[in-house]
Design an enzyme around this catalytic site. Structure first.
Site, PDB file in Angstrom:
ATOM      1  N   GLY A 170       0.798  -1.238   0.000  1.00  0.00           N
ATOM      2  CA  GLY A 170       0.000   0.000   0.000  1.00  0.00           C
ATOM      3  C   GLY A 170       0.821   1.273   0.000  1.00  0.00           C
ATOM      4  N   GLY A 171       2.116   1.143  -0.302  1.00  0.00           N
ATOM      5  CA  GLY A 171       3.030   2.280  -0.240  1.00  0.00           C
ATOM      6  C   GLY A 171       2.667   3.433  -1.163  1.00  0.00           C
ATOM      7  N   TRP A 231       5.911  -5.107   1.325  1.00  0.00           N
ATOM      8  CA  TRP A 231       5.037  -5.804   0.369  1.00  0.00           C
ATOM      9  C   TRP A 231       5.641  -7.039  -0.263  1.00  0.00           C
ATOM     10  CZ3 TRP A 231       6.639  -5.810  -4.778  1.00  0.00           C
ATOM     11  CH2 TRP A 231       7.527  -4.822  -5.173  1.00  0.00           C
ATOM     12  N   ASN A 249       9.135   2.306  -0.530  1.00  0.00           N
ATOM     13  CA  ASN A 249       9.377   3.741  -0.637  1.00  0.00           C
ATOM     14  C   ASN A 249       8.687   4.516   0.486  1.00  0.00           C
ATOM     15  OD1 ASN A 249       6.953   2.856  -2.390  1.00  0.00           O
ATOM     16  ND2 ASN A 249       6.528   4.999  -1.989  1.00  0.00           N
ATOM     17  N   ASP A 291      11.348   6.379  -5.893  1.00  0.00           N
ATOM     18  CA  ASP A 291      10.563   5.160  -5.665  1.00  0.00           C
ATOM     19  C   ASP A 291      11.435   3.909  -5.667  1.00  0.00           C
ATOM     20  OD1 ASP A 291       8.229   3.674  -5.132  1.00  0.00           O
ATOM     21  OD2 ASP A 291       7.989   3.182  -7.248  1.00  0.00           O
ATOM     22  N   ASP A 293      11.943   1.367  -3.717  1.00  0.00           N
ATOM     23  CA  ASP A 293      11.568   0.455  -2.627  1.00  0.00           C
ATOM     24  C   ASP A 293      12.747  -0.461  -2.299  1.00  0.00           C
ATOM     25  OD1 ASP A 293       9.184   1.283  -4.064  1.00  0.00           O
ATOM     26  OD2 ASP A 293       8.080  -0.147  -2.848  1.00  0.00           O
TER      27      ASP A 293
HETATM   28  O1  LIG Z   1       4.608   0.141  -2.144  1.00  0.00           O
HETATM   29  C1  LIG Z   1       3.885  -0.850  -2.217  1.00  0.00           C
HETATM   30  O2  LIG Z   1       3.095  -1.193  -1.321  1.00  0.00           O
HETATM   31  C2  LIG Z   1       4.016  -1.711  -3.415  1.00  0.00           C
HETATM   32  C3  LIG Z   1       3.347  -2.934  -3.521  1.00  0.00           C
HETATM   33  C4  LIG Z   1       3.535  -3.754  -4.663  1.00  0.00           C
HETATM   34  C5  LIG Z   1       2.787  -5.055  -4.634  1.00  0.00           C
HETATM   35  O3  LIG Z   1       2.203  -5.362  -3.575  1.00  0.00           O
HETATM   36  O4  LIG Z   1       2.735  -5.810  -5.584  1.00  0.00           O
HETATM   37  C6  LIG Z   1       4.423  -3.291  -5.691  1.00  0.00           C
HETATM   38  C7  LIG Z   1       5.062  -2.041  -5.476  1.00  0.00           C
HETATM   39  N1  LIG Z   1       4.855  -1.290  -4.378  1.00  0.00           N
HETATM   40  C8  LIG Z   1       5.989  -1.491  -6.434  1.00  0.00           C
HETATM   41  O5  LIG Z   1       6.531  -0.396  -6.201  1.00  0.00           O
HETATM   42  C9  LIG Z   1       6.296  -2.214  -7.613  1.00  0.00           C
HETATM   43  O6  LIG Z   1       7.115  -1.785  -8.435  1.00  0.00           O
HETATM   44  C10 LIG Z   1       5.653  -3.463  -7.820  1.00  0.00           C
HETATM   45  C11 LIG Z   1       5.765  -4.355  -8.878  1.00  0.00           C
HETATM   46  C12 LIG Z   1       4.903  -5.368  -8.578  1.00  0.00           C
HETATM   47  C13 LIG Z   1       4.620  -6.567  -9.377  1.00  0.00           C
HETATM   48  O7  LIG Z   1       4.068  -7.504  -8.795  1.00  0.00           O
HETATM   49  O8  LIG Z   1       4.924  -6.572 -10.581  1.00  0.00           O
HETATM   50  N2  LIG Z   1       4.307  -5.135  -7.374  1.00  0.00           N
HETATM   51  C14 LIG Z   1       4.744  -3.975  -6.894  1.00  0.00           C
END
Ligand SMILES: O=C(O)c1cc(C(=O)O)c2c(n1)C(=O)C(=O)c1cc(C(=O)O)[nH]c1-2
Length: 558
Positions: A170-171, A231, A249, A291, A293
């Site tokens: 949920g970032g 996450w 992030n 960003d 993370d």
């Molecule tokens: O900040 C967050 O809570 C969050 C959650 C997720 C997620 O849960 O899949 C992603 C991201 N950020 C993110 O920044 C990201 O690049 C990302 C790629 C993916 C994916 O599954 O391809 N999830 C996520």
């Protein structure tokens, strides 16, 4: 049933896979060697299980295998259990998702945890659900957070000492990240540790100390919506008795609103499983503005020094483009070297201070009251030198195998204020490729020298997990639909199979009745088609899907 001992032994035992990471340290290494550089040419399909439905989105899970059954999670919080040899379905669980869930980056799920007679996984409406392994019936179900505030769950939980441990997503919505431990048999909360400085942790229903010191690294009230989502879940190392959880992030993306390091965002936290207290932390990107993370897995391994000594280390390939080796007993930086060709935001990581040497001209500028701030071209892009897809470590070759991507982005800041359940970014961006012929590159990294030993390029961005084996093999998938096997020492491509949709899942392997099996989900999706900017345009011909492919080395050819 699965015991704590089964989980502790998972990396050594070959007839099942009971944990995410194929062992809690997360090395994704199998000691099996029947399938090897000689025999891999004989690897043939055993079965394919279709997930059916119209819900064909990213399939990022790592399957688990126990007692002749294979368990796999799928998009939209679904779970399938099948006979691991024949693929015949035993049960399917479809979690009922409410209207209004807000996953940022596709409706993915990365896998479950096995414990006792349970299969435990987390859902897009921020719940944890435990199913009976034999019937798929719900045994317990617990709400972790309020999905209406932007929380969701996509990570695979792990089980340590009878506790199921996981994080939250949920970032991008200004949530507050946390790590939670629950009784794996009942779902009852044991401890909770927020990952943003200033928030109170709990243990057995009592206050258990604030994370950090309120307002030390955050101005004003921004820590109340500070992000640092956990996450991707975590790993565990029995030798130091530490959980390692990465954090995402800081919120919002616009860094000018939050002067300071913004602890504990974009960091790794070593947490004591007994009480949820932070033992040490290391921040990959203090005061992140791109960003970056820091959730990517922290993989415990023995760093063999030239003088013969062994250091209890951990390896981590960050979104920010650097590969880090830390002393996992205390979080001290041992080495940090680029694993991508272009990094613009920092000139390097200072080995004395452990901090990045920023290029201040590469931080996107502050917006005026309405205008957007100065746009900069940064690399890696916010989707990272590496994103969620887990690397593997082979103790035979002493190499890490990193699914890397080469791309950059235009990024700028915009005015933003917090509103519950709304995107909280304060930034705009467009991702761009850096090279004509490839974005993805599977790279073998020597953690001792920080050198790339070999690479295998791929046109589309790599988005699947990696598996390595004592048969000197490295497996990973491609968005173009292939599961591929490489020689772990040279990077030579030895085998590939077209699965019919992009492979962004995690391959795994086990042995059953004398035959070695390899399983991988197929189904294109995840963040790239949604957020990939110019890159997404070049790969929009890739077909979606949803299936579990299982291969085996037939007895006669092993
Ligand atoms: O900040 C967050 O809570 C969050 C959650 C997720 C997620 O849960 O899949 C992603 C991201 N950020 C993110 O920044 C990201 O690049 C990302 C790629 C993916 C994916 O599954 O391809 N999830 C996520």
């Amino acid at each position: 049933t699965v015991t704590d001992q089964d989980i502790a032994d998972d990396a050594k035992t070959t007839n099942d896979v009971v944990s995410y990471g194929m062992g809690l340290q997360g090395q994704r290494f199998s000691t099996l060697d029947k399938l090897n550089t000689e025999t891999v040419k004989n690897l043939t399909p055993a079965f394919v299980l279709s997930y059916g439905d119209e819900k064909q989105r990213g399939q990022e899970a790592q399957p688990l295998v126990h007692n002749g059954k294979i368990f796999v999670t799928a998009s939209y919080s679904r779970v399938f259990a099948a006979d691991a040899k024949t693929g015949e379905e035993i049960w399917q669980y479809d979690h009922r998702l409410p209207e209004g869930i807000m996953p940022c980056c596709d409706v993915v799920n990365r896998g479950g945890a096995l414990y006792d007679n349970l299969f435990i996984f987390s859902t897009l409406d921020a719940q944890l659900v435990a199913l009976d392994q034999d019937t798929g019936k719900v045994v317990w179900k617990e709400k972790m957070e309020d999905f209406k505030a932007g929380y969701s769950n996509t990570a695979a939980p792990i089980v340590v000492k009878g506790m199921v441990i996981t994080g939250v997503s949920g970032g991008e919505f200004g949530v507050v990240g946390k790590v939670e431990a629950r009784d794996a048999k009942t779902g009852k909360l044991i401890w909770s540790r927020p990952t943003v400085e200033g928030h109170m942790g709990t243990l057995n229903g009592q206050d258990n100390g604030i994370t950090g010191e309120t307002n030390k690294s955050w101005p004003g009230d921004l820590w109340k919506t500070g992000g640092a989502a956990t996450w991707l879940g975590g790993t565990y190392d029995v030798e130091t008795d530490s959980l390692f959880f990465g954090t995402g992030n800081p919120s919002p993306w616009n860094s000018h609103l939050r002067p300071g390091d913004n602890l504990y965002s974009s960091s790794v936290l070593a947490i004591n499983p007994a009480d949820g207290k932070i033992k040490w932390h290391y921040q990959w990107t203090p005061h992140d503005g791109w960003d970056f993370d820091g959730v990517n897995e922290f993989v415990s391994f023995d760093l063999k020094k030239d003088d013969g000594t062994i250091v209890k280390a951990g390896g981590h390939a960050d979104r920010n483009g650097f590969f880090y080796v830390l002393d996992r007993t205390n979080g001290k930086l041992i080495n940090a070297t680029p694993f991508v060709n272009k990094i613009t935001w920092a000139k390097g990581i200072n080995l004395e201070t452990g901090r990045p040497e920023y290029d201040d001209t590469n931080r996107p500028g502050a917006p005026g009251s309405e205008a957007k701030g100065t746009s900069v071209f940064s690399a890696p892009s916010f989707l990272g030198g590496k994103n969620w897809m887990p690397m593997a470590y082979n103790p035979g070759t002493d190499l890490f195998y990193i699914p890397a991507n080469e791309w950059g982005m235009d990024i700028w800041n915009e005015p933003i204020s917090y509103k519950k359940g709304a995107a909280y970014l304060g930034a705009g961006f467009t991702i761009k490729p850096l090279n004509e012929d490839y974005i993805g590159s599977l790279r073998a990294m020597d953690p001792k020298t920080g050198k790339i030993v070999w690479e295998a390029k791929n046109k589309a961005p790599l988005w699947g997990g990696v598996l390595t084996t004592a048969g000197n093999l490295v497996f990973t998938g491609t968005p173009e639909g292939y599961l591929k096997a490489f020689d772990a020492k040279t990077g030579a491509e030895l085998w590939k199979f077209q699965t019919g949709s992009g492979v962004v899942g995690c391959p795994t392997t086990w042995e059953q009745d004398g035959e070695q099996f390899v399983a991988v989900p197929s189904g294109w999706g995840g963040a790239v088609p949604l957020w990939g900017g110019e890159v997404a345009k070049t790969i929009k011909h890739l077909n979606q899907g949803g299936s579990l492919w299982v291969f085996k080395l037939p007895k006669t050819t092993s």
